[in-house]
Design a protein around this motif. Sequence first.
Motif: not given
Length: 236
Positions: A33-48, A177-178
């Motif tokens: 889903s859009p928000w989770d695309v963002f959360h996953q992207g942020l997770s990939i970039k930060t390691g959280i 989802s969007a």
Amino acid sequence: MKKILYLLVRLFAGFILYGLGIVVMVNAQIGLSPWDVFHQGLSIKTGITMGQASIMTGLVIVILDAILGEGVGWGTVLNMIFIGVFLDIIKAMNIVPIADNLFMGIIMMLIGIIISAIATVLYLGAGLGSGPRDGLMLAFNKKTSKPVGVIRTCIELTVLVCGWILGGSVGLGTVISAFGLGYAIQTGFKICKVDSKSIKHRVIMDDIKYIKGLIEDRKNIQPQEQCVTEECRNKN
């Protein structure tokens, strides 16, 4: 007391369901889903974890909600924390199956959308403060008078682009989802006969003012009681 307990149960039921809805959509494996695309992207970039990314994002959005004039309630703060927590817990429990074909993936995505819509109506209806992302949706709804579905879709398309740039997974499920989640929530409001514009949340500032009022009333009463006591002593 019973009312408070009911509202808290409703609130946390919404949080748990929303966390479940996210995991179902993630395990559909046809795009997040859009928000989770963002959360996953942020997770990939930060390691959280995705849950931690959700919490961090929620904090930023709460600040934006306050700037736009949407009241921040205890439910808003709890939403910001616990949806991410329940997301990580449910994901770690491995209780949600993982789709192994396109048909199953689409079915799981639709189920996840329905679960998320029910969860949204549940915790918004508690009246203890909207979720950070829902607060953003409601703030724009009140500012523009545009339908909730249209506003939600516009917000999520914007988030989707940002998440994709960060490296989040995008696919058929993302499109479903969007365009589907906003209208699923709008339908949920209609079924439950809830007008999104009429939702009145008890915000944190209301409680702070209430407590200050009690303290001031107590200060005003105490001197009078002492005066009466002294007069009684003099009379005696």
